[in-house]
Design a protein around this motif. Structure first.
Motif, PDB file in Angstrom:
ATOM      1  N   LYS A 332       0.856  -1.187   0.000  1.00 29.26           N
ATOM      2  CA  LYS A 332       0.000   0.000   0.000  1.00 29.26           C
ATOM      3  C   LYS A 332       0.889   1.232   0.000  1.00 29.26           C
ATOM      4  O   LYS A 332       1.790   1.362   0.826  1.00 29.26           O
ATOM      5  CB  LYS A 332      -0.903   0.017   1.243  1.00 29.26           C
ATOM      6  N   SER A 333       0.610   2.146  -0.931  1.00 27.38           N
ATOM      7  CA  SER A 333       1.411   3.364  -1.020  1.00 27.38           C
ATOM      8  C   SER A 333       0.602   4.446  -1.718  1.00 27.38           C
ATOM      9  O   SER A 333      -0.180   4.162  -2.639  1.00 27.38           O
ATOM     10  CB  SER A 333       2.709   3.098  -1.797  1.00 27.38           C
ATOM     11  N   GLN A 334       0.788   5.696  -1.290  1.00 26.99           N
ATOM     12  CA  GLN A 334       0.108   6.813  -1.947  1.00 26.99           C
ATOM     13  C   GLN A 334       0.739   7.125  -3.295  1.00 26.99           C
ATOM     14  O   GLN A 334       0.076   7.633  -4.205  1.00 26.99           O
ATOM     15  CB  GLN A 334       0.154   8.047  -1.044  1.00 26.99           C
ATOM     16  N   ARG A 335       1.989   6.776  -3.423  1.00 27.60           N
ATOM     17  CA  ARG A 335       2.696   7.026  -4.678  1.00 27.60           C
ATOM     18  C   ARG A 335       2.671   5.751  -5.522  1.00 27.60           C
ATOM     19  O   ARG A 335       2.592   4.637  -4.995  1.00 27.60           O
ATOM     20  CB  ARG A 335       4.137   7.424  -4.368  1.00 27.60           C
ATOM     21  N   ALA A 336       2.735   5.875  -6.823  1.00 23.06           N
ATOM     22  CA  ALA A 336       2.745   4.706  -7.698  1.00 23.06           C
ATOM     23  C   ALA A 336       4.062   3.955  -7.529  1.00 23.06           C
ATOM     24  O   ALA A 336       5.145   4.522  -7.752  1.00 23.06           O
ATOM     25  CB  ALA A 336       2.567   5.129  -9.159  1.00 23.06           C
ATOM     26  N   VAL A 337       3.989   2.704  -7.097  1.00 23.40           N
ATOM     27  CA  VAL A 337       5.183   1.901  -6.856  1.00 23.40           C
ATOM     28  C   VAL A 337       5.126   0.646  -7.722  1.00 23.40           C
ATOM     29  O   VAL A 337       4.070   0.237  -8.223  1.00 23.40           O
ATOM     30  CB  VAL A 337       5.310   1.505  -5.373  1.00 23.40           C
ATOM     31  N   PHE A 338       6.289   0.035  -7.837  1.00 28.56           N
ATOM     32  CA  PHE A 338       6.427  -1.236  -8.534  1.00 28.56           C
ATOM     33  C   PHE A 338       6.885  -2.289  -7.529  1.00 28.56           C
ATOM     34  O   PHE A 338       7.850  -2.057  -6.792  1.00 28.56           O
ATOM     35  CB  PHE A 338       7.441  -1.106  -9.675  1.00 28.56           C
ATOM     36  N   VAL A 339       6.203  -3.422  -7.504  1.00 24.13           N
ATOM     37  CA  VAL A 339       6.588  -4.537  -6.649  1.00 24.13           C
ATOM     38  C   VAL A 339       6.805  -5.736  -7.551  1.00 24.13           C
ATOM     39  O   VAL A 339       5.900  -6.141  -8.300  1.00 24.13           O
ATOM     40  CB  VAL A 339       5.498  -4.860  -5.606  1.00 24.13           C
ATOM     41  N   VAL A 412      11.101  -3.508  -4.446  1.00 28.11           N
ATOM     42  CA  VAL A 412      10.082  -2.449  -4.399  1.00 28.11           C
ATOM     43  C   VAL A 412      10.745  -1.152  -4.843  1.00 28.11           C
ATOM     44  O   VAL A 412      11.753  -0.725  -4.259  1.00 28.11           O
ATOM     45  CB  VAL A 412       9.490  -2.296  -2.982  1.00 28.11           C
ATOM     46  N   MET A 413      10.190  -0.538  -5.876  1.00 31.25           N
ATOM     47  CA  MET A 413      10.723   0.721  -6.404  1.00 31.25           C
ATOM     48  C   MET A 413       9.564   1.647  -6.770  1.00 31.25           C
ATOM     49  O   MET A 413       8.414   1.179  -6.886  1.00 31.25           O
ATOM     50  CB  MET A 413      11.586   0.464  -7.660  1.00 31.25           C
ATOM     51  N   ASN A 414       9.853   2.899  -6.939  1.00 30.55           N
ATOM     52  CA  ASN A 414       8.855   3.796  -7.527  1.00 30.55           C
ATOM     53  C   ASN A 414       8.704   3.450  -9.009  1.00 30.55           C
ATOM     54  O   ASN A 414       9.661   3.056  -9.682  1.00 30.55           O
ATOM     55  CB  ASN A 414       9.280   5.256  -7.371  1.00 30.55           C
ATOM     56  N   ARG A 415       7.489   3.586  -9.526  1.00 29.02           N
ATOM     57  CA  ARG A 415       7.233   3.217 -10.914  1.00 29.02           C
ATOM     58  C   ARG A 415       8.104   4.006 -11.883  1.00 29.02           C
ATOM     59  O   ARG A 415       8.561   3.474 -12.899  1.00 29.02           O
ATOM     60  CB  ARG A 415       5.758   3.419 -11.235  1.00 29.02           C
ATOM     61  N   ASP A 416       8.389   5.272 -11.526  1.00 30.01           N
ATOM     62  CA  ASP A 416       9.220   6.101 -12.405  1.00 30.01           C
ATOM     63  C   ASP A 416      10.697   6.012 -12.051  1.00 30.01           C
ATOM     64  O   ASP A 416      11.507   6.807 -12.558  1.00 30.01           O
ATOM     65  CB  ASP A 416       8.758   7.552 -12.367  1.00 30.01           C
TER      66      ASP A 416
END
Length: 467
Positions: A332-339, A412-416
């Motif tokens: 769960k994250s407010q920012r778009a993340v990649f798992v 786990v990273m930010n999508r961008d």
């Protein structure tokens, strides 16, 4: 000491036939006033024992006034223990007194020694008592340290953790569901309490006679009566059949030991089975996955990476499929993340020159990390093709994966691919077999408990027939 001779410490307890089925659950609360008073009494007891040590060393005598006070502390302690969790033998509230109370169902007496060995006082309380410390440590829980502090653990200062506490717990459960206190357990528990009392009197210098390695069961202490009384009773009885009696003692001890071990095993199995059943029925999500509590993960770097998960044992695929089933990772994250989940070699190659943190521990409130220096990733994670399972987006994201043999990492990273990754993560699995394992443990634990009851009862009855 010879088994035929009396021991100068007498401890008795009379089981109340009308013990409440539920009062034992709150006796720890009712006994708090006694615990407070006894804490100060035992502090005084220790100081006076040091004074008595010096007096015995130089005069060979235990000062009578100190002896009477210390005996009063033992009496008070045994009454509280018999009322609470050293026996649960009565519901009659213990009196606040150091004196003897003949009509109370718990009594202890130590014969005053006219002379004590001046040399023995130097070694009996630590060196000579070591074998008994080991035994008492098992009876009370906590090892030899607890045994050396028998004064505050022996008779009911809170719940016991050793063999005595376990047996008393069984008796309390029996009371709760049957309204009856198993007589065999009571006799056995008082016998163990009697052993502790003898060791306590010995190590606190009140007697020189070495405590016998003998379990005298039952509420009546015939082995602790005054010498003339015991001599008269022994003279009136026929000589025992030594051969048969010896065999009977060995058989009884074997039964009691086996029964006790089975009881401890059954307690562990029942506790484990109950825990698994409760977890299975209360911790699953709406899709039936057994999930861990959520934890907050955060890093100022470009990625959060799990430690390497190794699944390379022969037959692991079958075991994982049968036991774990599908693994679920929830983010769960407010920012778009990649798992994503990838083979460890692929993930390491992708992040080789990328600054990231590897999770090394979850023992504390905040996870611990191992920092890996580097720069920005060469491309966003979603551009890579080696992920075996992945999800991306803001809000709640779910990754489901059927594990198989190999080395794996979760990334786990930010999508961008920007700096500063924050996510609330949890992991779980189908674990369909947990309920059946719990039920199996409960069944085996119930069988072990039945075997323990049979063994202990047989041992007690054999002892009664022998007597």
């Amino acid at each position: 000491m010879d088994a035929k001779q009396p021991y100068p410490v007498r401890i008795e307890g009379e089981l109340d036939p009308s013990v409440s089925r539920w009062l034992w659950l709150v006796k720890w609360l009712l006994a708090i006033p006694h615990y407070v008073v006894l804490a100060f009494l035992w502090l005084t007891f220790l100081v006076l024992t040091v004074v008595a040590f010096v007096a015995i060393l130089f005069t060979g005598r235990y000062p009578r006034g100190i002896f009477d006070f210390n005996l009063g502390v033992l009496r008070w302690t045994w009454r509280v223990g018999f009322y609470s969790y050293a026996a649960l033998g009565t519901d009659r509230y213990p009196p606040f007194t150091l004196g003897e109370v003949p009509d109370y169902p718990a009594r202890i007496d130590v014969a005053y020694p006219e002379r004590l060995s001046r040399g023995l006082v130097l070694v009996k309380w630590w060196l000579l008592a070591i074998p008994h410390y080991v035994v008492v440590g098992i009876l009370l829980g906590g090892g030899s340290y607890a045994a050396s502090r028998a004064y505050d653990r022996a008779w009911g200062f809170g719940f016991q953790t050793g063999l005595i506490g376990l047996l008393v717990l069984f008796a309390g459960v029996a009371l709760l569901f049957t309204t009856r206190y198993p007589r065999g357990i009571f006799d056995f528990v008082v016998g163990l309490d009697r052993w502790v009392a003898r060791v306590t009197a010995y190590v606190f210098l009140m007697r020189d006679e070495y405590p016998p390695f003998r379990l005298d069961q039952g509420g009546a202490d015939t082995a602790g009566l005054p010498l003339e009384t015991v001599q008269a009773s022994v003279a009136a009885e026929p000589a025992p059949d030594v051969k048969r009696g010896g065999g009977g003692v060995v058989g009884r001890i074997v039964l009691l030991v086996l029964g006790t071990l089975a009881a401890i095993l059954s307690f562990a199995l029942l506790a484990g089975g109950c825990a698994l059943v409760v977890i299975d029925q209360t911790q699953r999500d709406d899709d039936g996955y057994l999930m861990s509590p959520s934890r907050d993960f955060s890093t100022p770097t470009y990625a959060i990476v799990s430690e390497k998960a190794n699944i390379d044992v022969e037959g692991a695929n079958w075991a994982v499929d049968r036991f774990l089933g599908t693994i679920r990772i929830r983010s769960k994250s407010q920012r778009a993340v990649f798992v994503g989940i990838a083979a460890a070699a692929d993930a390491d190659r992708y992040l080789l020159r990328t600054e990231h943190d590897v999770v090394t521990g979850l023992d504390h409130i905040d996870p611990s990390y191992s920092h890996r220096p580097g720069g920005a990733p060469v491309s966003p994670p979603s551009d890579q093709t080696f992920w075996v399972a992945s999800a991306t987006g803001s809000g709640e994201q779910t990754v489901d994966w059927k594990p198989h043999a190999g080395d794996w990492r979760v990334v786990v990273m930010n999508r961008d691919a920007a700096r500063g990754v924050t996510a609330d993560m949890s992991i779980g699995a189908e674990l369909d077999s947990v309920l059946w394992i719990g039920v199996a443990l409960l069944g085996i634990g119930a069988l072990a408990a039945a075997g323990a009851a049979i063994a202990v009862t047989a041992g007690v009855r054999r002892g009664r027939r022998r007597e």
